[in-house]
Structure formats: C-alpha cells, structure tokens
Scaffold this motif. Structure first.
Motif, PDB file in Angstrom:
ATOM      1  N   LEU A 291       0.811  -1.209   0.000  1.00 19.61           N
ATOM      2  CA  LEU A 291       0.000   0.000   0.000  1.00 19.61           C
ATOM      3  C   LEU A 291       0.849   1.266   0.000  1.00 19.61           C
ATOM      4  CD1 LEU A 291      -2.911   1.137   0.208  1.00 19.61           C
ATOM      5  CD2 LEU A 291      -2.742   0.856   2.705  1.00 19.61           C
ATOM      6  N   ASP A 292       2.086   1.151   0.414  1.00 22.59           N
ATOM      7  CA  ASP A 292       2.958   2.318   0.580  1.00 22.59           C
ATOM      8  C   ASP A 292       3.654   2.704  -0.713  1.00 22.59           C
ATOM      9  OD1 ASP A 292       4.487  -0.195   0.887  1.00 22.59           O
ATOM     10  OD2 ASP A 292       6.211   1.142   1.120  1.00 22.59           O
ATOM     11  N   HIS A 293       4.163   3.933  -0.716  1.00 20.43           N
ATOM     12  CA  HIS A 293       5.128   4.360  -1.727  1.00 20.43           C
ATOM     13  C   HIS A 293       6.172   5.222  -1.003  1.00 20.43           C
ATOM     14  CE1 HIS A 293       6.641   4.448  -5.713  1.00 20.43           C
ATOM     15  NE2 HIS A 293       6.536   5.753  -5.855  1.00 20.43           N
ATOM     16  N   VAL A 294       6.913   6.034  -1.727  1.00 17.58           N
ATOM     17  CA  VAL A 294       8.109   6.663  -1.147  1.00 17.58           C
ATOM     18  C   VAL A 294       7.900   8.096  -0.681  1.00 17.58           C
ATOM     19  CG1 VAL A 294       9.641   5.150  -2.445  1.00 17.58           C
ATOM     20  CG2 VAL A 294       8.985   7.344  -3.430  1.00 17.58           C
ATOM     21  N   GLY A 295       6.656   8.616  -0.800  1.00 14.37           N
ATOM     22  CA  GLY A 295       6.377   9.929  -0.220  1.00 14.37           C
ATOM     23  C   GLY A 295       6.800  11.096  -1.081  1.00 14.37           C
ATOM     24  N   ILE A 296       7.429  12.087  -0.453  1.00 13.13           N
ATOM     25  CA  ILE A 296       7.889  13.308  -1.126  1.00 13.13           C
ATOM     26  C   ILE A 296       9.407  13.249  -1.239  1.00 13.13           C
ATOM     27  CG2 ILE A 296       8.001  15.823  -0.982  1.00 13.13           C
ATOM     28  CD1 ILE A 296       5.385  15.732   0.583  1.00 13.13           C
ATOM     29  N   GLY A 297       9.922  13.611  -2.417  1.00 13.34           N
ATOM     30  CA  GLY A 297      11.362  13.534  -2.628  1.00 13.34           C
ATOM     31  C   GLY A 297      11.879  14.659  -3.490  1.00 13.34           C
ATOM     32  N   ALA A 298      13.029  14.423  -4.073  1.00 14.47           N
ATOM     33  CA  ALA A 298      13.666  15.434  -4.915  1.00 14.47           C
ATOM     34  C   ALA A 298      12.768  15.762  -6.102  1.00 14.47           C
ATOM     35  CB  ALA A 298      15.020  14.934  -5.405  1.00 14.47           C
ATOM     36  N   PRO A 299      12.568  17.049  -6.403  1.00 20.46           N
ATOM     37  CA  PRO A 299      11.701  17.423  -7.533  1.00 20.46           C
ATOM     38  C   PRO A 299      12.245  16.921  -8.864  1.00 20.46           C
ATOM     39  CG  PRO A 299      12.151  19.310  -6.105  1.00 20.46           C
ATOM     40  CD  PRO A 299      13.091  18.225  -5.685  1.00 20.46           C
ATOM     41  N   VAL A 300      11.336  16.483  -9.718  1.00 18.64           N
ATOM     42  CA  VAL A 300      11.653  16.127 -11.103  1.00 18.64           C
ATOM     43  C   VAL A 300      10.692  16.908 -11.979  1.00 18.64           C
ATOM     44  CG1 VAL A 300      11.822  14.303 -12.833  1.00 18.64           C
ATOM     45  CG2 VAL A 300      12.425  13.815 -10.437  1.00 18.64           C
ATOM     46  N   ASN A 301      11.222  17.785 -12.794  1.00 16.84           N
ATOM     47  CA  ASN A 301      10.391  18.661 -13.626  1.00 16.84           C
ATOM     48  C   ASN A 301       9.369  19.427 -12.780  1.00 16.84           C
ATOM     49  OD1 ASN A 301      11.728  17.747 -15.943  1.00 16.84           O
ATOM     50  ND2 ASN A 301      10.283  16.066 -16.230  1.00 16.84           N
ATOM     51  N   GLY A 302       9.817  19.863 -11.611  1.00 14.95           N
ATOM     52  CA  GLY A 302       8.988  20.695 -10.753  1.00 14.95           C
ATOM     53  C   GLY A 302       8.008  19.971  -9.865  1.00 14.95           C
ATOM     54  N   ASP A 303       7.987  18.645  -9.904  1.00 13.07           N
ATOM     55  CA  ASP A 303       7.038  17.848  -9.107  1.00 13.07           C
ATOM     56  C   ASP A 303       7.815  17.034  -8.087  1.00 13.07           C
ATOM     57  OD1 ASP A 303       4.955  16.396  -8.083  1.00 13.07           O
ATOM     58  OD2 ASP A 303       4.311  15.524  -9.991  1.00 13.07           O
ATOM     59  N   SER A 304       7.441  17.125  -6.822  1.00  9.32           N
ATOM     60  CA  SER A 304       8.158  16.402  -5.766  1.00  9.32           C
ATOM     61  C   SER A 304       7.318  15.336  -5.081  1.00  9.32           C
ATOM     62  CB  SER A 304       8.666  17.396  -4.714  1.00  9.32           C
ATOM     63  OG  SER A 304       7.576  18.074  -4.111  1.00  9.32           O
ATOM     64  N   ILE A 305       6.051  15.140  -5.506  1.00 10.93           N
ATOM     65  CA  ILE A 305       5.193  14.121  -4.903  1.00 10.93           C
ATOM     66  C   ILE A 305       5.296  12.847  -5.729  1.00 10.93           C
ATOM     67  CG2 ILE A 305       2.846  13.475  -4.265  1.00 10.93           C
ATOM     68  CD1 ILE A 305       2.221  16.426  -3.894  1.00 10.93           C
ATOM     69  N   TYR A 306       5.799  11.800  -5.094  1.00 18.31           N
ATOM     70  CA  TYR A 306       5.978  10.511  -5.756  1.00 18.31           C
ATOM     71  C   TYR A 306       4.700   9.702  -5.553  1.00 18.31           C
ATOM     72  CZ  TYR A 306      10.914  11.628  -6.409  1.00 18.31           C
ATOM     73  OH  TYR A 306      12.102  12.215  -6.816  1.00 18.31           O
ATOM     74  N   ASN A 307       3.759   9.869  -6.507  1.00 17.13           N
ATOM     75  CA  ASN A 307       2.393   9.375  -6.311  1.00 17.13           C
ATOM     76  C   ASN A 307       2.274   7.860  -6.309  1.00 17.13           C
ATOM     77  OD1 ASN A 307       2.321  12.033  -8.142  1.00 17.13           O
ATOM     78  ND2 ASN A 307       0.615  12.110  -6.701  1.00 17.13           N
ATOM     79  N   GLY A 308       3.144   7.171  -7.031  1.00 22.00           N
ATOM     80  CA  GLY A 308       3.088   5.708  -7.051  1.00 22.00           C
ATOM     81  C   GLY A 308       1.800   5.163  -7.629  1.00 22.00           C
ATOM     82  N   ALA A 309       1.394   5.663  -8.787  1.00 21.48           N
ATOM     83  CA  ALA A 309       0.149   5.192  -9.401  1.00 21.48           C
ATOM     84  C   ALA A 309       0.283   3.740  -9.857  1.00 21.48           C
ATOM     85  CB  ALA A 309      -0.227   6.093 -10.576  1.00 21.48           C
ATOM     86  N   HIS A 310       1.331   3.458 -10.615  1.00 24.54           N
ATOM     87  CA  HIS A 310       1.604   2.061 -10.983  1.00 24.54           C
ATOM     88  C   HIS A 310       2.180   1.300  -9.797  1.00 24.54           C
ATOM     89  CE1 HIS A 310       0.780   1.784 -15.315  1.00 24.54           C
ATOM     90  NE2 HIS A 310       1.149   3.053 -15.403  1.00 24.54           N
ATOM     91  N   ASP A 311       3.040   1.973  -9.035  1.00 29.85           N
ATOM     92  CA  ASP A 311       3.795   1.334  -7.953  1.00 29.85           C
ATOM     93  C   ASP A 311       3.355   1.893  -6.594  1.00 29.85           C
ATOM     94  OD1 ASP A 311       5.685  -0.144  -6.597  1.00 29.85           O
ATOM     95  OD2 ASP A 311       7.371   1.144  -7.142  1.00 29.85           O
ATOM     96  N   ASN A 312       2.332   1.380  -5.917  1.00 33.26           N
ATOM     97  CA  ASN A 312       1.635   0.177  -6.306  1.00 33.26           C
ATOM     98  C   ASN A 312       0.130   0.381  -6.131  1.00 33.26           C
ATOM     99  OD1 ASN A 312       1.335  -2.612  -7.011  1.00 33.26           O
ATOM    100  ND2 ASN A 312       1.238  -3.132  -4.856  1.00 33.26           N
ATOM    101  N   ALA A 313      -0.343   1.627  -6.449  1.00 32.87           N
ATOM    102  CA  ALA A 313      -1.784   1.842  -6.403  1.00 32.87           C
ATOM    103  C   ALA A 313      -2.497   0.880  -7.341  1.00 32.87           C
ATOM    104  CB  ALA A 313      -2.115   3.287  -6.777  1.00 32.87           C
ATOM    105  N   SER A 314      -1.857   0.523  -8.459  1.00 33.72           N
ATOM    106  CA  SER A 314      -2.472  -0.417  -9.394  1.00 33.72           C
ATOM    107  C   SER A 314      -2.589  -1.809  -8.796  1.00 33.72           C
ATOM    108  CB  SER A 314      -1.670  -0.470 -10.694  1.00 33.72           C
ATOM    109  OG  SER A 314      -0.367  -0.989 -10.476  1.00 33.72           O
TER     110      SER A 314
END
Length: 512
Positions: A291-314
C-alpha cells in the motif's frame, strides 16, 4: 469475473495516487488516508476484518537506523602494518538496529559469495572456520544458479544469516568489480520492532552476535585478497564457475561506529473472505499488495510528490477488485482468502516480512501467497511471467488460469532484475510458504513481442519518479485481465483439497 470494470480499477488508482496522499509514505497522514480508503471498500463489500483485536489492522513499528559520521575501519596485516580506511570512499558501515555504539575487532576470512547451499553442491563455508571472525564476501552467485536461486542466494538477509549460522561476528561485502565503490546508505536502513521492543524482522540485522555489516570498495577487497595471495579477477572467475576459493586473509580489522534510531508507527490492512468448507476454512490463501510508496522527494520537472500510481496503487486496485469478485460469489471458496495490503515494501519488504513471520492467523495454516506489485498495465496483457511458480505446484493453477483467459506463460524476460526477491512474495517464500508474483510477458499485438523493451523505456520515465501518476500511461483493460488472472489462480488454490507444495528436491524446499 466479467463484472470487473476497468473504470473501477482506474477509480481506485485515481484516489490512491492523488497528490493529497503525498506519496503514501508509512507513518504519514497520506498513508492513513490510503488505509482508510481500503477499509471503507472492505466494509462496503462485506469483507471481514482479519487484523489484530478484531480490526482490519496489524501494527507495524518501523525502526529507521542511521550510521554516524564517526565510523572508523582500521586494518592490520600479519606483519603489523596498519591502514585506516576512508569512510564513504573505502567503506561504509550499515547501522546497528539495537546498539547505539558498536566496536568490533576480529580477523578476516574470505568466504567467496557467502553462500552455503550444500544441497545443490555449493558451499563457500566448506573448509574454513568463520567462528569469531568477520567474513568477506563478493556480491554475486555462480553462473550455474537459476535466476531465482541466484537472487535468493544473494539476498543480504540470507548472507548475514548464513554467516551467523557459521559463527561469524561480522560481514564485509564488495561488488564484483575491482573498481567499484561503496553504496550510499546516508538515508539509513529499516527494520521492524516486535511487541517486546526487540528486532522482529530485518534484512540487515540478524542477531546481537553479528556486530558489523559493511561494504568495502573493490580496491580495498583487492588489497585484502592480495595479502592472502589471491587475485580479485581470478577468484571471481573461479566463483562464477562454482569453485569456492575461501581462505583466511591474514588481516585483522577494528571497526567502530555509532547508530541513531527513529521509530515510525504504521500498519498492514487485512481483510478476509471466510471459507465454506468446515475444515479447509481454517487454511488460508493470501493475496498481497503493498500500500505504501516513497512519499515526497527530490523534484523532477517541478514535481516532488511521488504518487506511485503504478507502484503500487495499481496492485492495491487489483486486490480490491479481487475482493469485489469474492463479495459477489454466493458460494464462497473452501479455504479462507485473506486480502493483505502491506506497509513498508519500499523500505525493504517490511510489512510483508512482519506479517509472514507473525501473521494474524496460524502460520502453519497459510498455504500460498499470490502477490501483486506494479503489474505495469501499459499495454494489452497477452502473456505473463509467473515469478516463483516454477518452484512449486502453483505452476498448475497459473497454467490453468492463463489458458482459460487465452494468455501465454513465458520465462522471465529480465532475469537480471532479480524481481523474485524484490517484492513481497519473497517474504512468504522466506517462511517456507509457496508464493508467486505475476508480471507481464513479452507478447505484443503487433507480433514484435518486445514488451520488455517498451517497459524499459517506460521505467526510465516513470519508475520511482513523480511522473508515476494517474496522468501517465495506462491500459485499464489489461488491468481487468490481470485481476481475473490473479483471482483465478487464488480461487483454484482455495478450492483444491491438496495444499500447494514445493517441488521435490527444489532449492526452496531443501533450503528451509
């Protein structure tokens, strides 16, 4: 099964990967929101609680440990010559999950890959005495090992436990490249505490007797080997050919380091569908997904929320839809089915390791695990790989279910990824429970059959990045097929009076 709707799978992912959940890091409000969502869905489907104290939850206390900057590592050869290694360049020391200050002095002994598997004709510990010593190992396995056996043999937890079983007081590891450096462990490592406050499960801590786990550079290992008349590349070639070259290294080390600890409260979420057979309902088939993912991290293209849609909300969405299928069946399966959403997978398979070792049902009555982690639903699902199924009788329900759905079953197209030990099914395997993990195969509609190449391109852009959001690439019809397949595999196991078993003489049968 025909009532599984792709839009329902999409709806689960949309919620679980929403920015409001801030990447579902264990111990955060976002993870709690994800757990509450799962519990609400369980309740709406009539899925019963199977956690602790009549709830859906199993508490998991995660301890994060970090090594202090005061770590020292001094070697002394048989002539008395001393050398002080440089922290972060020549060596790193993994933190101790229990002690806040640790000092160790002991001789070194080279133990090849650190593998003791006499049942398959290989043992790095044959002919050496590791008692009271620090074993030095290379991170690898013989070329003759299959990908799953190699991955399990290289698992750090197994290497540490094997060293402890042979009386070692420490493990020093190096990569199989004479110019390799050391890993960055500045963010620390994680374990799970038990109710008594002791270490319940960990991939980096096995007992109070093993005081040291360290990585050293390839250059440092080359120097250690040379003092015993061994050459790095020659030794590696011998080991790759399944010929151990273990030997004392004529060197003693003294290591000292401090460790700081931070404890995080999280939990697994577990529901059940009670079986219908008077006897078999006391046995359990586990569907798991993290159910978990990695939270908030280093920004990539201005986005810092690692949503984890595939990994592993799917994967969670897949299990929720499996639960929904069971909720619609009037005649329940003979065995009880557990739907387990586990925490801390991204921190080292922590929630599943804890559940597999200390389940909320009798462990001896768990017959199988079907794990679901990042099914990568980005293209039509035409073929699958059943990671781990070849080691047990679970290959039969996989073959039956795949045939029914018109899917091919293939060999792993990317064995170098070591995926068998990198997700939660391995926690159950480690407890002697047959388990598998269904991943995509290579078959594509255009006949090129190169889906693994497409996935590699996708992974570069999305895997463990903020771009893994609901706005990314999805094939929700493939998600439906994935739900149906995993349901059918688990349903066959739940219906079959015979328990799944390891294949006779298989590595995972004899290694337990």
């Amino acid at each position: 099964m025909k009532k599984v709707k792709p839009k329902d799978i999409k709806g689960h992912i949309e919620y679980l990967a929403d920015d409001r959940l801030l990447g579902r890091m264990p111990g955060t409000e976002g993870y709690k929101m994800a757990a509450d969502y799962v519990i609400d869905k369980f309740k709406s489907m009539g899925i019963e609680p199977a956690g602790e104290n009549g709830s859906y939850l199993q508490d998991v206390t995660i301890r994060k440990a970090v090594t202090g900057n005061d770590a020292t590592f001094i070697s002394r050869d048989s002539l008395g010559n001393k050398s002080e290694l440089i922290h972060g360049k020549d060596f790193v020391i993994f933190p101790n999950a229990v002690e806040k200050q640790t000092t160790l002095e002991a001789p070194l002994v080279f133990a090849g890959f650190g593998i003791s598997a006499p049942e398959i004709g290989y043992d790095d510990y044959a002919g050496i005495d590791a008692t009271g010593k620090v074993v030095v190992v290379m991170r690898g396995a013989p070329d003759s090992f299959t990908s799953t056996v190699a991955a399990s043999s290289m698992d750090i937890g197994n290497i540490l436990q094997t060293a402890a079983n042979h009386g070692a007081v420490g493990v020093v590891m190096a990569f199989t490249n004479p110019t390799a450096g050391v890993p960055n462990i500045s963010r620390g490592v994680n374990s799970v505490l038990g109710p008594d406050g002791g270490i319940a499960v960990s991939r980096y801590y096995v007992s109070d007797d093993v005081k040291l786990f360290s990585f050293i550079s390839g250059e440092t290992l080359t120097n250690f080997l040379a003092k015993a008349g061994l050459d790095f590349n020659t030794s590696l070639t011998s080991l790759k050919n399944a010929t151990p070259v273990s030997a004392p290294l004529n060197t003693t080390i003294r290591a000292s380091y401090s460790s700081s600890h931070e404890d995080i409260n999280s939990y697994n979420v577990i529901g059940k569908i009670t079986g219908s057979d008077p006897l078999l309902k006391n046995e359990f088939v586990i569907h798991s997904a993290h159910l978990d993912h990695v939270g908030i991290g280093a920004p990539v293209n201005g986005d810092s929320i690692y949503n984890g849609a595939h990994d592993n909300a799917s994967g969670v969405a897949s299990l929720l839809e499996i639960a929904r299928i069971y909720s619609r069946i009037d005649a329940k399966p003979k065995r009880t089915v557990l739907i387990a959403m586990v925490t801390g997978e991204e921190m080292g398979l922590l929630g599943s390791s804890y559940f597999a070792k200390y389940p909320t049902v009798p462990k001896q009555n768990i017959v199988a695990n079907i794990n679901t982690d990042m099914p990568t639903i980005i293209a039509p699902l035409l073929s699958v790989v059943a990671l781990g199924a070849e080691h047990s009788t679970l290959d039969k329900p996989v073959a039956n279910a795949a045939s029914y759905l018109g899917l091919d079953v293939e060999e792993d197209p990317e064995p170098e990824q070591n995926r068998f030990v990198r997700s939660d099914q391995y926690s159950f395997v480690s407890q002697g429970i047959p388990a598998l993990h269904i991943k995509y195969g290579n078959k594509t509609p255009d006949g090129k059959n190169n889906l693994n190449e497409q996935v590699q391109v996708w992974r570069e852009k999305y895997y463990h990045k903020p771009q893994d959001s609901i706005d990314g690439t999805f094939d929700f019809d493939a998600g439906k097929t994935y739900v149906q397949l995993n349901f059918l595999i688990g349903y066959q196991v739940a219906q079959n009076p015979e328990r799944p078993s390891w294949n006779p003489g298989d590595f995972f049968e004899t290694a337990r």
